[in-house]
Every structure is written in structure tokens, then in C-alpha cells.
Design an enzyme around this catalytic site. Structure first.
Site, PDB file in Angstrom:
ATOM      1  N   GLU A   4      -9.488 -10.962  -7.567  1.00 15.31           N
ATOM      2  CA  GLU A   4      -8.589  -9.814  -7.401  1.00 15.31           C
ATOM      3  C   GLU A   4      -7.404  -9.899  -8.368  1.00 15.31           C
ATOM      4  OE1 GLU A   4      -7.753  -9.892  -3.173  1.00 15.31           O
ATOM      5  OE2 GLU A   4      -9.800  -9.268  -2.684  1.00 15.31           O
ATOM      6  N   LYS A  24       0.823  -1.217   0.000  1.00 11.20           N
ATOM      7  CA  LYS A  24       0.000   0.000   0.000  1.00 11.20           C
ATOM      8  C   LYS A  24       0.864   1.278   0.000  1.00 11.20           C
ATOM      9  CE  LYS A  24      -3.926  -2.282   2.296  1.00 11.20           C
ATOM     10  NZ  LYS A  24      -4.925  -2.201   3.406  1.00 11.20           N
ATOM     11  N   HIS A  53      -2.186  -5.464   1.647  1.00 11.99           N
ATOM     12  CA  HIS A  53      -3.458  -6.173   1.504  1.00 11.99           C
ATOM     13  C   HIS A  53      -3.161  -7.616   1.117  1.00 11.99           C
ATOM     14  CE1 HIS A  53      -7.264  -7.627  -0.131  1.00 11.99           C
ATOM     15  NE2 HIS A  53      -6.551  -8.063  -1.149  1.00 11.99           N
ATOM     16  N   ASN A  58      -2.012   0.424   6.709  1.00  9.86           N
ATOM     17  CA  ASN A  58      -1.464  -0.810   7.269  1.00  9.86           C
ATOM     18  C   ASN A  58      -0.629  -1.627   6.281  1.00  9.86           C
ATOM     19  OD1 ASN A  58      -3.547  -1.771   5.751  1.00  9.86           O
ATOM     20  ND2 ASN A  58      -4.663  -2.744   7.429  1.00  9.86           N
ATOM     21  N   ARG A  73      -2.037 -14.261   4.909  1.00  7.62           N
ATOM     22  CA  ARG A  73      -2.762 -13.546   5.964  1.00  7.62           C
ATOM     23  C   ARG A  73      -1.977 -13.621   7.283  1.00  7.62           C
ATOM     24  NH1 ARG A  73      -7.108 -10.287   4.578  1.00  7.62           N
ATOM     25  NH2 ARG A  73      -7.894 -10.637   6.676  1.00  7.62           N
ATOM     26  N   TYR A 123     -12.404  -2.374  -3.406  1.00 12.75           N
ATOM     27  CA  TYR A 123     -12.909  -2.423  -2.033  1.00 12.75           C
ATOM     28  C   TYR A 123     -14.431  -2.273  -1.977  1.00 12.75           C
ATOM     29  CZ  TYR A 123      -8.373  -2.526   0.397  1.00 12.75           C
ATOM     30  OH  TYR A 123      -7.159  -2.895   0.917  1.00 12.75           O
TER      31      TYR A 123
HETATM   32  P1  RTP Z   1      -7.113  -5.905   3.479  1.00 13.72           P
HETATM   33  O1  RTP Z   1      -8.466  -6.222   2.869  1.00 13.72           O
HETATM   34  O2  RTP Z   1      -6.573  -4.552   3.054  1.00 13.72           O
HETATM   35  O3  RTP Z   1      -6.133  -7.019   3.266  1.00 13.72           O
HETATM   36  O4  RTP Z   1      -7.263  -5.805   5.059  1.00 13.72           O
HETATM   37  P2  RTP Z   1      -8.049  -6.765   6.038  1.00 13.72           P
HETATM   38  O5  RTP Z   1      -8.694  -7.887   5.292  1.00 13.72           O
HETATM   39  O6  RTP Z   1      -7.122  -7.111   7.159  1.00 13.72           O
HETATM   40  O7  RTP Z   1      -9.152  -5.775   6.605  1.00 13.72           O
HETATM   41  P3  RTP Z   1     -10.582  -5.401   6.006  1.00 13.72           P
HETATM   42  O8  RTP Z   1     -11.569  -5.538   7.104  1.00 13.72           O
HETATM   43  O9  RTP Z   1     -10.835  -6.116   4.720  1.00 13.72           O
HETATM   44  O10 RTP Z   1     -10.414  -3.838   5.726  1.00 13.72           O
HETATM   45  C1  RTP Z   1      -9.859  -3.386   4.517  1.00 13.72           C
HETATM   46  C2  RTP Z   1      -8.944  -2.221   4.794  1.00 13.72           C
HETATM   47  O11 RTP Z   1      -9.717  -1.097   5.196  1.00 13.72           O
HETATM   48  C3  RTP Z   1      -8.945  -0.290   6.082  1.00 13.72           C
HETATM   49  N1  RTP Z   1      -9.661  -0.150   7.337  1.00 13.72           N
HETATM   50  N2  RTP Z   1      -9.738   0.977   7.972  1.00 13.72           N
HETATM   51  N3  RTP Z   1     -10.323   2.989   9.860  1.00 13.72           N
HETATM   52  C4  RTP Z   1     -10.763   1.747  10.081  1.00 13.72           C
HETATM   53  O12 RTP Z   1     -11.386   1.443  11.062  1.00 13.72           O
HETATM   54  C5  RTP Z   1     -10.446   0.736   9.082  1.00 13.72           C
HETATM   55  N4  RTP Z   1     -10.818  -0.532   9.134  1.00 13.72           N
HETATM   56  C6  RTP Z   1     -10.316  -1.104   8.016  1.00 13.72           C
HETATM   57  C7  RTP Z   1      -7.627  -0.978   6.282  1.00 13.72           C
HETATM   58  O13 RTP Z   1      -6.677  -0.431   5.373  1.00 13.72           O
HETATM   59  C8  RTP Z   1      -7.949  -2.409   5.938  1.00 13.72           C
HETATM   60  O14 RTP Z   1      -6.785  -3.102   5.563  1.00 13.72           O
HETATM   61 MG    MG Z   2      -9.895  -7.582   3.551  1.00 20.05          MG
END
Ligand code: RTP
Ligand code: MG
Length: 140
Positions: free
Chosen positions: A128, A11, A117, A114, A87, A51
Site C-alpha cells: 500500500e 478518509k 484506513h 469510518n 489498528r 480495495y
Molecule cells: P480499512 O481496510 O479501511 O482499514 O478497514 P477495515 O480493515 O477495518 O475493514 P475492511 O473489512 O477491510 O473493510 C474496508 C472498508 O470497507 C468499508 N466497509 N463497508 N457497508 C459495509 O458493510 C462495509 N463494510 C466495510 C469500510 O469503509 C471499511 O473500512
Molecule cells: Mg481492511
């Protein structure tokens, strides 16, 4: 468990700090192969589509703005159990909750910024990968 592919994004917070190589070192040390890789600037449309599952979440606007704020590196990773393994290597979404040695523990700035992804299922990995790569740009 068979050899699988997963989709990864380094990212903007990580490319901005010149951490592409450092992230790739963690990926390769974990036994995952980078079989496709391209550096791009995501458009608004690409980020919104990527997203879309989060479109109703309060952080969606911020997330799209962040993902288009600078270059990203899109990647195809291959290995045994690659989806779950990556993951694990990434660590928890919030770096405060991430295990030692994970990419997010090492490098993430916050829950939003973070660093990486990774696909959350084999089905989503295929979707994807297809959004950003043609088979001609992947070599396993
Ligand atoms: P990713 O899809 O990016 O691999 O991350 P992830 O599965 O661990 O988390 P996900 O729930 O899918 O959330 C996607 C991305 O959204 C951003 N986020 N911001 N501000 C907030 O509370 C918040 N929560 C999620 C993060 O960049 C997250 O990786
Ligand atoms: Mg995710």
C-alpha cells in the site's frame, strides 16, 4: 518487536469535517510518527486497485464511490509494532463496536464512512505504501 511502517488514509468523511489535525493528534499521542503525508483526490482506478481485495463484496461500489467523493490524506506511519498498534488506535471497523478513545469511536460516522484506513499486515503495508509513495517522499 522492531520498528515497522504502516499505511494510513484519512478518509473523505474526516477531511470534509476538517479533522485531519485531530486524527493526527491521536496518531502522534499513541507514539506513531507521521513520516510521509500527502493530500490527494483518489481516482476511481486508484480506489478500485487499493480495495481490490473487496471487489466481490456487496459494498464495493459504495466504498469506491465514497473513497473518491472528496480529498483523502495518505500517510506513512512508523513506530514499534506500527501495523498492530495503528489498528488498535483506529478501533473496530464499525464505530459502534470501537473502544473508547479510538479514532473511529471519536470520529467515524458509520461502518462505511469510518474516517481512517490502516494496513492489516506488514506485507500489505509495504504494498500500500508503494502504491502512493516513493522513498524520496518519506523521511523517518
Ligand atoms: P480499512 O481496510 O479501511 O482499514 O478497514 P477495515 O480493515 O477495518 O475493514 P475492511 O473489512 O477491510 O473493510 C474496508 C472498508 O470497507 C468499508 N466497509 N463497508 N457497508 C459495509 O458493510 C462495509 N463494510 C466495510 C469500510 O469503509 C471499511 O473500512
Ligand atoms: Mg481492511
Amino acid at each position: 518487536m522492531a520498528v515497522q511502517r504502516t499505511f494510513s488514509i484519512i478518509k473523505p468523511d474526516a477531511t470534509e469535517r476538517n479533522l485531519t489535525g485531530a486524527v493526527n493528534a491521536v496518531i502522534e499521542k499513541a507514539g506513531l510518527r507521521i513520516i510521509g503525508q500527502r493530500r490527494i483526490k483518489m481516482t476511481q482506478e486508484q480506489a478500485e486497485r487499493f480495495y481490490a481485495v473487496h471487489s466481490e463484496r456487496p459494498f464495493f461500489g459504495e466504498l469506491v464511490e465514497f473513497m473518491t467523493s472528496g480529498p483523502v490524506v495518505v500517510q506513512v506511519l512508523e513506530g514499534e509494532n506500527a501495523v498492530a498498534k495503528y489498528r488498535e488506535v483506529m478501533g473496530a471497523t464499525n464505530p459502534a463496536d470501537a473502544d473508547e478513545g479510538t479514532i473511529r469511536k471519536l470520529y467515524a460516522k458509520s461502518i462505511g464512512e469510518n474516517s481512517v484506513h490502516g494496513s492489516d499486515s506488514e506485507e500489505n503495508a509495504a504494498i500500500e505504501i508503494a502504491q502512493f509513495f516513493s522513498e524520496a517522499d518519506i523521511a523517518g
